[in-house]
Design a protein around this motif. Structure first.
Motif, PDB file in Angstrom:
ATOM      1  N   ASP A  69      24.514 -16.747 -16.353  1.00 41.84           N
ATOM      2  CA  ASP A  69      23.879 -17.640 -15.384  1.00 41.84           C
ATOM      3  C   ASP A  69      23.042 -16.881 -14.363  1.00 41.84           C
ATOM      4  O   ASP A  69      22.003 -17.372 -13.907  1.00 41.84           O
ATOM      5  CB  ASP A  69      24.947 -18.459 -14.646  1.00 41.84           C
ATOM      6  CG  ASP A  69      25.537 -19.544 -15.543  1.00 41.84           C
ATOM      7  OD1 ASP A  69      24.919 -19.822 -16.592  1.00 41.84           O
ATOM      8  OD2 ASP A  69      26.590 -20.101 -15.190  1.00 41.84           O
ATOM      9  N   ARG A 123      19.336 -18.349 -13.953  1.00 39.77           N
ATOM     10  CA  ARG A 123      18.889 -19.098 -12.776  1.00 39.77           C
ATOM     11  C   ARG A 123      17.519 -18.586 -12.324  1.00 39.77           C
ATOM     12  O   ARG A 123      17.247 -17.387 -12.364  1.00 39.77           O
ATOM     13  CB  ARG A 123      19.884 -18.971 -11.626  1.00 39.77           C
ATOM     14  CG  ARG A 123      21.200 -19.669 -11.887  1.00 39.77           C
ATOM     15  CD  ARG A 123      22.139 -19.517 -10.704  1.00 39.77           C
ATOM     16  NE  ARG A 123      23.414 -20.180 -10.922  1.00 39.77           N
ATOM     17  CZ  ARG A 123      23.655 -21.456 -10.638  1.00 39.77           C
ATOM     18  NH1 ARG A 123      22.700 -22.199 -10.097  1.00 39.77           N
ATOM     19  NH2 ARG A 123      24.833 -21.986 -10.873  1.00 39.77           N
ATOM     20  N   TRP A 178      13.103 -23.214 -18.356  1.00 36.72           N
ATOM     21  CA  TRP A 178      14.295 -22.803 -19.129  1.00 36.72           C
ATOM     22  C   TRP A 178      14.268 -21.309 -19.342  1.00 36.72           C
ATOM     23  O   TRP A 178      13.202 -20.710 -19.582  1.00 36.72           O
ATOM     24  CB  TRP A 178      14.310 -23.537 -20.475  1.00 36.72           C
ATOM     25  CG  TRP A 178      15.441 -23.100 -21.396  1.00 36.72           C
ATOM     26  CD1 TRP A 178      16.727 -23.471 -21.313  1.00 36.72           C
ATOM     27  CD2 TRP A 178      15.334 -22.206 -22.504  1.00 36.72           C
ATOM     28  NE1 TRP A 178      17.480 -22.882 -22.290  1.00 36.72           N
ATOM     29  CE2 TRP A 178      16.616 -22.086 -23.059  1.00 36.72           C
ATOM     30  CE3 TRP A 178      14.275 -21.510 -23.087  1.00 36.72           C
ATOM     31  CZ2 TRP A 178      16.882 -21.288 -24.174  1.00 36.72           C
ATOM     32  CZ3 TRP A 178      14.561 -20.730 -24.195  1.00 36.72           C
ATOM     33  CH2 TRP A 178      15.841 -20.608 -24.736  1.00 36.72           C
ATOM     34  N   ASN A 181      13.315 -15.388 -12.242  1.00 38.35           N
ATOM     35  CA  ASN A 181      14.765 -15.249 -12.204  1.00 38.35           C
ATOM     36  C   ASN A 181      15.205 -14.809 -10.818  1.00 38.35           C
ATOM     37  O   ASN A 181      14.535 -14.021 -10.144  1.00 38.35           O
ATOM     38  CB  ASN A 181      15.239 -14.235 -13.240  1.00 38.35           C
ATOM     39  CG  ASN A 181      15.106 -14.767 -14.663  1.00 38.35           C
ATOM     40  OD1 ASN A 181      14.303 -14.282 -15.434  1.00 38.35           O
ATOM     41  ND2 ASN A 181      15.894 -15.784 -15.017  1.00 38.35           N
ATOM     42  N   THR A 220      14.082 -19.210  -9.444  1.00 37.50           N
ATOM     43  CA  THR A 220      13.593 -19.744  -8.165  1.00 37.50           C
ATOM     44  C   THR A 220      12.156 -20.163  -8.346  1.00 37.50           C
ATOM     45  O   THR A 220      11.396 -19.540  -9.112  1.00 37.50           O
ATOM     46  CB  THR A 220      13.679 -18.685  -7.058  1.00 37.50           C
ATOM     47  OG1 THR A 220      12.918 -17.542  -7.435  1.00 37.50           O
ATOM     48  CG2 THR A 220      15.111 -18.268  -6.811  1.00 37.50           C
ATOM     49  N   GLU A 270      10.384 -28.596 -14.623  1.00 37.34           N
ATOM     50  CA  GLU A 270      11.547 -27.957 -15.238  1.00 37.34           C
ATOM     51  C   GLU A 270      11.119 -26.630 -15.870  1.00 37.34           C
ATOM     52  O   GLU A 270       9.993 -26.483 -16.346  1.00 37.34           O
ATOM     53  CB  GLU A 270      12.167 -28.846 -16.323  1.00 37.34           C
ATOM     54  CG  GLU A 270      12.890 -30.061 -15.779  1.00 37.34           C
ATOM     55  CD  GLU A 270      13.623 -30.818 -16.885  1.00 37.34           C
ATOM     56  OE1 GLU A 270      13.583 -30.338 -18.031  1.00 37.34           O
ATOM     57  OE2 GLU A 270      14.211 -31.867 -16.583  1.00 37.34           O
ATOM     58  N   ASN A 275      16.581 -25.250 -15.479  1.00 37.12           N
ATOM     59  CA  ASN A 275      16.414 -25.266 -14.036  1.00 37.12           C
ATOM     60  C   ASN A 275      15.410 -26.347 -13.656  1.00 37.12           C
ATOM     61  O   ASN A 275      14.377 -26.504 -14.319  1.00 37.12           O
ATOM     62  CB  ASN A 275      15.900 -23.917 -13.532  1.00 37.12           C
ATOM     63  CG  ASN A 275      16.867 -22.792 -13.840  1.00 37.12           C
ATOM     64  OD1 ASN A 275      17.759 -22.498 -13.080  1.00 37.12           O
ATOM     65  ND2 ASN A 275      16.684 -22.154 -15.005  1.00 37.12           N
ATOM     66  N   GLN A 276      15.717 -27.124 -12.621  1.00 43.03           N
ATOM     67  CA  GLN A 276      14.863 -28.231 -12.204  1.00 43.03           C
ATOM     68  C   GLN A 276      14.389 -27.996 -10.773  1.00 43.03           C
ATOM     69  O   GLN A 276      15.149 -27.588  -9.898  1.00 43.03           O
ATOM     70  CB  GLN A 276      15.627 -29.548 -12.271  1.00 43.03           C
ATOM     71  CG  GLN A 276      14.816 -30.769 -11.802  1.00 43.03           C
ATOM     72  CD  GLN A 276      15.600 -32.054 -11.929  1.00 43.03           C
ATOM     73  OE1 GLN A 276      15.958 -32.430 -13.029  1.00 43.03           O
ATOM     74  NE2 GLN A 276      15.870 -32.701 -10.816  1.00 43.03           N
ATOM     75  N   TYR A 299      15.668 -26.750  -5.370  1.00 42.72           N
ATOM     76  CA  TYR A 299      16.121 -26.230  -6.665  1.00 42.72           C
ATOM     77  C   TYR A 299      17.416 -26.905  -7.081  1.00 42.72           C
ATOM     78  O   TYR A 299      18.280 -27.178  -6.256  1.00 42.72           O
ATOM     79  CB  TYR A 299      16.309 -24.712  -6.552  1.00 42.72           C
ATOM     80  CG  TYR A 299      17.013 -24.103  -7.742  1.00 42.72           C
ATOM     81  CD1 TYR A 299      16.345 -23.875  -8.948  1.00 42.72           C
ATOM     82  CD2 TYR A 299      18.363 -23.753  -7.653  1.00 42.72           C
ATOM     83  CE1 TYR A 299      17.003 -23.312 -10.019  1.00 42.72           C
ATOM     84  CE2 TYR A 299      19.021 -23.185  -8.727  1.00 42.72           C
ATOM     85  CZ  TYR A 299      18.339 -22.964  -9.917  1.00 42.72           C
ATOM     86  OH  TYR A 299      18.991 -22.411 -10.987  1.00 42.72           O
ATOM     87  N   LYS A 300      17.543 -27.121  -8.429  1.00 37.58           N
ATOM     88  CA  LYS A 300      18.781 -27.667  -9.002  1.00 37.58           C
ATOM     89  C   LYS A 300      18.990 -27.037 -10.377  1.00 37.58           C
ATOM     90  O   LYS A 300      18.101 -27.060 -11.223  1.00 37.58           O
ATOM     91  CB  LYS A 300      18.697 -29.185  -9.129  1.00 37.58           C
ATOM     92  CG  LYS A 300      19.980 -29.822  -9.668  1.00 37.58           C
ATOM     93  CD  LYS A 300      19.840 -31.346  -9.729  1.00 37.58           C
ATOM     94  CE  LYS A 300      21.133 -31.974 -10.230  1.00 37.58           C
ATOM     95  NZ  LYS A 300      21.022 -33.444 -10.343  1.00 37.58           N
ATOM     96  N   TYR A 301      20.195 -26.392 -10.580  1.00 38.61           N
ATOM     97  CA  TYR A 301      20.513 -25.768 -11.875  1.00 38.61           C
ATOM     98  C   TYR A 301      21.225 -26.796 -12.743  1.00 38.61           C
ATOM     99  O   TYR A 301      22.273 -27.348 -12.365  1.00 38.61           O
ATOM    100  CB  TYR A 301      21.389 -24.530 -11.655  1.00 38.61           C
ATOM    101  CG  TYR A 301      21.730 -23.804 -12.947  1.00 38.61           C
ATOM    102  CD1 TYR A 301      20.726 -23.213 -13.719  1.00 38.61           C
ATOM    103  CD2 TYR A 301      23.050 -23.714 -13.382  1.00 38.61           C
ATOM    104  CE1 TYR A 301      21.037 -22.541 -14.878  1.00 38.61           C
ATOM    105  CE2 TYR A 301      23.367 -23.042 -14.543  1.00 38.61           C
ATOM    106  CZ  TYR A 301      22.354 -22.459 -15.306  1.00 38.61           C
ATOM    107  OH  TYR A 301      22.644 -21.807 -16.468  1.00 38.61           O
TER     108      TYR A 301
END
Length: 1313
Positions: A718, A722, A712, A776, A724, A710, A747-748, A739-741
């Motif tokens: 956003d 966000r 942050w 970012n 990558t 994770e 961000n995970q 990737y999962k927001y």
């Protein structure tokens, strides 16, 4: 000692007698083979049994053994020569088996060749063509073709197909039909003229096998024969001709032409006139020419369109196939041409209702026209028609005007052919003026173009008045002003008037506005011309500041005049300012400033207070941070903008209100919103929740999940929050992060193996140290990072493998290995840590020269699970059966996890079997008979050959040849050693070795018999003793007694040029091989060269393949039986066939002939001298002596005469007391009645003259048996005495045909030599 030998011999006899011979199995009786079996195929096996289990050797022999190749040790039979059912459907061979102890066992094996469909049908008696009548009825037979197929069954049954009919049209494709027996039937009608004159049928025949074979295509050419079934046809219809009415009788008018409808017959046509509207014309029966036969008169044809119609009939000379006349009819139109004999006249009428008679001719006309009429306007109320009864140029005339007013008018048309309506047209409208002249006069003149005859008519024209003046204004344009939005009825002007000089109703004026869409805004009084506002609301200066109107005045006659009105609107302040566009501005916080100009305009009159505008910023929550220029409208910020200072709920938007107003009275205004979007910049770096991550994953799991991480980001938007994820480090390409927001800057990243990637513990790298980066998605300068450790867990998943180094080729000698002797060791390996390995044998391949030989080597070797290979049966290892053994091996892991391969791929251990020299050479069967002709042999010339092979390979199969013995076997059976006459030259082609036999020196051509050579073939092994094989070779000799001679009437050079043609002809007649020994010219003396029947000879032998040769009598019979060859040889100059053997007796006879000739010549010289002296005496004494000399010559012995030359001047031979005449070359004068010898004597003597052998061995051939021999006098130059003798002979023979002794011999009446 003797007793021990006796006991040993008894034991040996018992052991031999106790061994049984082998026998063939019961199925070795007949073999069925298909004829299409490829060469090299194993077709069957020879099988036999032996009670003693001895090693058996197989062999095939006999006439047809060449079809097969048998492997002696195994009995495998391979096909070496293609089989053909059609040539040899069945045959037998002798098969033999030998146990190397007992005598060889033989058996006859029947080979039956089964037929396959391997032949295409073949059309017979090609090419095909036929001729049929076009009237042939439908269903008739056209032609029959035949094709044959040598195959049997359905493969030999032929059917027929028409592939195409040329010409290739859909109708033609159904025109013919072919039946099962090849008969072609006509299916439709034919037409030589309308369809086609010939057809080509493309035919093909196929057999009816399941896989049919078809023949080459052939063509049947069908020619269609025309028959007289159509009428003739006129060409170039319709027929139209013209002739002058003054044409003389006999004038040709027109030629008619016809063609026979039957194009292939073209029958003669007869012409006749069968109908006519006037009997003025006739036609030639043969040529079809129509001529004038009567005086012509066109005036009689005025009601018949001046034409005569004639019907002509064309009739063919012969009747058609129906017995009727074939005829055709056509109508011919003949136009009679006019002669110019009339002048034009004028008539007052309207076409076509005019009557052109003399009493209807007029001389004056009258009409009306309006003043100032346009050019070419016709004078009305004028019905004038001009007419000339002549035709064409004769009826053509010109029209023109004259008279006092002809300049104002013109006439139309200016040229008339026969008949025309005449109009008088206005030419200059200004001269036609009512105010100037009310009545005008002109004359119309008609002038004949050909005869120049003239006719004139008067025309009176009345001019009518018209309204020819229009109203007019003083000015062409007026400028007027009025306020916008003024009240309705406001007067714009009342001062504009128009005037018109016309009087009466034509001078009364009315007004109207014609202004397009402005007619609803302004209006005019139609009587006074006053202009007022009709709709003041629509007067808006901002929409239209100026109006252009047209004021039109119209008089009573409809004429108009107009002027332009320009109405200018005066401005008032009625328009508020208008802002252009919308304002939505984006700036980045801190780094960018606001600078925007508000665009606005006022549509009131420019450069007045009504259109002057100003700007004002109204109060809002953030308006204090901005300034606005009141004149230019420029909006700017006072300081840096901070996104974080703006209420988050506004999302960075600031809305300002700007007021725009004008300076008019009262002022008008409008407002506009300006939205300023303060954009966030990315000024925060993502941060991981851990500095290091450790993950574990099992090998072999494709796309396995690895772990979660994770990060942050503190940014507000956003797009800046966000991130990558990316991986770096060795092996990072094996992983991927999903990737999962999570929201609020979280961000995970979920880490997986790539979908087609799995880890392998046994193949490094199996552990990975990676760096994960968080950056970012928006542009930024920094990123966050963390360390990831990935460890692979081992699984027993690897298949074992066999080391290639342990699979190297191994060599083993045949028959020499011992049981359990070590051969090779195969090593296996496995990358897994807990593997348990074994080696398994999967299969054994046995190969001979790269071709599988089955399982013969299956038990030669054995394999243990540890990979060791040993010999299992060393005695059975045989190179001739199998030269390469391939062991197919696999390595197995006993602890492999389920689901993974536990075995290695198949690997091959090659074991090469090395050859030992255990096969002796073997001579191949000879199919040729060798014949030698010693006379034509030269040293080093090859005379025979033998071939041998050895089943071994390499040096063991290299063969050498030797001549062990040479004997000559004569015809009486005696044998003579003949060493040193022949030598050997060997060569090889693959495994076949050839021994060529050459002669060392010349052979004795007189010997009759056979040379027998004992040839030995020997191999050359690297070790051990060589093995041999011997064969006996017979060379049949043809001795000199079979040498035959052919004599030709041409020279040796020409015979040499024709040698190939002569040889081909002789071989065709005798079916032998012809060996030409020599070609030479025949040498003869000048005194008798004219007697020679040949100029050259050819010596040759005629030998059959079995060694026998033709005799002279055989050759003569064969040539005479073949008339075609005989004719060819005669054309090539053959005259005599004889023996070519020159015997000693012939030579002695020739020598004796020479001696006798010399003696006779001496005697003849003495006689000539005596005769010369005697000739000086009187004629009577000379005649008496001549008679006496003739009597003495008659008494001369014939036996002696045969030895000397002939007596010149007589047909007797020279001897004592003969006529002493000139010793010229001998000549046969035809006095056969005085000669005591017969034709055989003459032939014998002639043969000596020609230097030939005696007649008993010669056969003389006449070059042309059908003609009598030419008089041999033509071969030499005539001499005086011969001429006289010939003349005397002719005179006497005319009476009695034979010269008698008592008569006077005029040939001897010579006074002087």
């Amino acid at each position: 000692m003797a007793w021990s030998l006796l006991v040993l011999l008894s034991c040996l006899l018992v052991s031999v007698l106790g061994n049984s011979a082998p026998s063939f199995t019961s199925n070795m009786t007949v073999v069925f083979l298909a004829e299409d079996i490829p060469n090299g195929t194993i077709v069957f096996w020879l099988t036999a049994t032996d009670p003693d289990n001895d090693i058996l050797l197989y062999q095939i022999s006999g006439r047809y053994a060449y079809f097969f190749d048998v492997i002696q040790e195994t009995g495998e039979v391979n096909l070496t020569t293609p089989l053909d059912y059609e040539t040899l459907p069945q045959f037998s061979v002798t098969i033999s088996v030998w146990d190397q102890i007992n005598p060889e066992v033989q058996k006859n094996l029947q080979i039956v060749v089964t037929d396959v469909n391997d032949n295409e049908p073949v059309f017979q008696d090609t090419p095909y063509s036929t001729i049929i009548n076009e009237s042939l009825p439908v269903g008739s037979q056209v032609y029959t073709v035949r094709a044959e197929d040598p195959d049997t069954g359905l493969g030999g049954v032929v059917n027929y197909t028409i592939l195409e009919v040329i010409p290739n049209t859909p109708e033609n494709q159904e025109l013919f039909e072919i039946l099962w027996n090849g008969t072609i039937i006509l299916n439709g009608s034919l037409s030589y003229n309308n369809k086609s004159m010939f057809y080509q049928l493309k035919l093909q025949s196929c057999d009816q096998d399941s896989k049919p074979r078809c023949s080459q295509t052939v063509y049947l050419t069908i020619s269609v024969k025309d028959v007289p079934d159509l009428d003739p046809q006129f060409l170039q219809e319709p027929y139209i001709a013209s002739v002058g009415e003054d044409a003389a009788v006999g004038t040709s008018v027109l030629t008619l032409k016809t063609v026979d409808g039957d194009k292939g017959i073209n029958d003669e046509v007869i012409y006749s006139i069968t109908n006519s509207t006037r009997p003025w014309f006739s036609i030639g029966e043969k040529n079809g020419i129509i001529t004038v036969s009567h005086v012509l008169d066109r005036e009689l044809l005025l009601n018949e369109d001046e034409e005569v119609h004639v019907e002509v009939t064309a009739t063919e000379h012969n009747l058609n196939i129906y017995g009727q006349e074939a005829k055709a009819r056509t109508w011919v139109t003949i136009r009679v041409m006019d002669v110019n004999d009339h002048s034009p006249q004028f008539y007052n009428c309207i076409l076509p209702d005019c009557v052109f008679s003399d009493d209807k001719v007029v001389s004056s006309f009258s009409g009306y026209v309006a003043e100032h009429s346009s050019t070419r306007v016709p004078v009305s109320n004028l019905s004038m028609v001009a007419y000339d009864p002549d035709k064409g140029l004769n009826g053509t005339f010109l029209l023109s005007l004259s008279g006092p007013d002809h300049m104002a008018f013109t006439v139309s048309p200016e040229k008339v052919v026969n008949t025309g309506e005449v109009q008088v047209l206005v030419w200059q409208s200004n001269l036609v003026d009512f105010e100037q002249k009310q009545i005008m006069e002109v004359e119309v003149v008609a002038n004949d173009s050909n005869s120049h005859k003239v006719s004139i008519v008067n025309v009176t024209i009345h001019v009518e008045d018209i309204n020819d003046h229009a109203p007019a204004f003083n000015k062409t344009q007026y400028i007027l002003c009025v306020n916008e939005h003024c009240p309705d009825g406001t007067v714009v002007t009342n001062d504009i008037k128009a005037t018109d000089p016309d009087t009466d109703f034509r001078g009364h004026i009315t007004y109207q506005l014609i202004s397009g869409n402005s007619a609803d805004i302004f209006q005019v009084n139609s009587s006074t011309g006053e202009i007022t506002v009709k709709n003041g609301i629509q007067l808006d200066r901002e929409l239209q500041s100026v109006y252009y109107l047209t004021l039109q005045a119209t008089d009573g006659g409809g004429l108009t005049g107009s002027t332009l009105l320009q109405i200018i609107l005066m401005d008032i302040n009625d328009k508020a300012p208008v802002v252009s566009g919308s304002y939505n501005i984006f700036v980045k916080e801190v780094t960018e400033n606001v600078s925007v100009t508000i665009q606005a305009h006022d549509d009131d009159e420019p450069n007045t207070n009504n259109s002057a505008i100003r700007f004002k910023l109204l109060p809002t929550p953030y308006s204090d941070n901005f300034t606005l220029d009141s004149v230019t409208g420029l909006l700017t910020n006072k300081g840096p903008l901070d996104r974080e200072a703006i209420d988050p709920s506004l999302s960075g938007k600031i809305v300002l209100i700007v007021q725009v107003y004008d300076l008019g009275v009262p002022p008008l205004y409008t407002t506009v919103n300006v939205t300023i979007n303060v954009e966030d910049i990315n000024d925060n770096v993502p941060v991981f929740n851990k500095n290091s991550y450790t993950f574990q994953v099992k090998e072999r799991e494709t796309g396995a999940f690895v772990g979660i991480m994770e990060a942050w980001d503190a940014d507000q938007t956003d797009v800046n929050r966000r991130v990558t994820f990316s991986l770096t480090g060795t092996g990072s390409n094996n992983f991927e992060i999903h990737y999962k927001y999570l929201g609020s800057g979280k961000n995970q990243g979920n880490m997986f193996l790539v979908s087609d990637v799995s880890l392998d513990y046994e193949r490094p790298p199996s552990n990975f140290t990676l760096v994960v980066l968080a950056q970012n998605t928006a542009e930024s300068e920094g990123n966050g990072s963390a360390t990831i450790l990935v460890f692979t867990e081992d699984v027993n998943d690897e298949a074992p493998s066999i080391l290639p180094s342990s699979l190297k080729e191994v060599e083993v000698y045949e028959h020499q290995g011992k049981e359990n002797e070590f051969v090779a060791h195969v090593v296996a390996q496995d990358l897994d840590t807990n593997a348990s390995l074994e080696i398994h044998l999967q299969d054994t391949s046995c190969l001979k020269r790269g071709v599988s030989v089955g399982t013969v080597c299956q038990d030669w070797f054995k394999l243990f699970s540890n990979g060791s290979v040993y010999i299992n049966d060393g005695v059975a290892i045989d190179y001739e059966v199998c030269d390469l053994v391939q062991l197919l091996l696999q390595a197995w892991d006993l602890y492999t996890v389920e689901g993974f391969p536990a075995n290695s791929p198949n690997e091959t251990l090659p074991i090469t079997i090395l050859d030992v020299n255990d096969h002796a050479p073997q001579f191949l069967p000879l199919e040729e008979t060798f014949v030698i002709i010693p006379e034509i042999l030269s040293p080093n010339q090859q005379v025979a050959f033998v071939k041998a092979k050895d089943e071994d390979v390499g040096d063991n199969a290299v063969l050498s040849f030797f001549i062990d013995r040479v004997e000559f076997i004569s015809k009486d059976g005696s044998r003579i050693p003949s060493e040193g006459l022949f030598r050997i030259k060997d060569s090889s082609d693959g495994i076949i070795y050839t021994c060529s036999i050459e002669v060392v020196t010349s052979l004795d051509s007189s010997l009759q018999g056979t040379y027998q050579l004992m040839i030995r073939a020997q191999d050359n092994p690297n070790k051990g003793s060589p093995l041999t094989d011997t064969t006996s070779l017979n060379l049949f000799t043809v001795d000199q007694s079979h040498r035959l001679r052919l004599q030709f009437s041409t020279g040796a050079a020409e015979v040499g040029n024709n040698a190939n043609e002569i040889k081909v002809a002789l071989m065709a007649a005798t079916k032998t091989t012809v060996y030409i020994v020599s070609i030479k010219d025949i040498e003869v003396s000048n005194s008798r060269s004219f007697r020679a029947k040949g100029l050259s000879f050819m010596d040759a032998y005629f030998v059959y393949p079995n060694g026998t040769a033709l005799t002279l009598n055989d050759l003569n019979i064969l040539i005479r039986n073949d008339q075609e060859v005989l004719a060819t040889l005669l054309q090539l100059g053959l005259v005599v066939i004889g023996s070519g053997e020159e015997t000693k007796q012939d030579k002695e006879k020739e020598l004796l002939s020479i001696i006798v000739g010399l003696g006779v010549a001496l005697i003849l010289l003495i006689i000539i001298m005596a005769v010369s002296l005697a000739c000086t005496r009187r004629s009577y004494n000379r005649k008496l002596r001549a008679v006496k000399a003739a009597k003495e010559a008659k008494k001369t012995s014939p036996g002696y005469n045969l030895q000397g030359p002939v007596i010149p001047g007589t047909n007797l031979f020279n001897s004592e007391k003969a006529n002493p005449m000139l010793n010229f070359s001998s000549m046969d004068l035809g006095f056969e009645s005085l000669s005591s010898h017969n034709e055989e004597d003459v032939a014998s003597i002639n043969s000596l003259d020609e230097n030939k052998v005696d007649t008993d061995v010669d056969i003389v051939m006449d070059m042309d048996p059908g003609k009598k021999p030419k008089d041999k006098q033509e071969l030499i130059t005539a001499e005086p005495l011969a001429v006289v003798l010939k003349a005397g002979k002719g005179k006497n023979q005319e009476k009695d045909k034979v010269l008698k002794l008592g008569e006077v011999n005029m040939a001897l009446n010579t006074t002087d030599l």
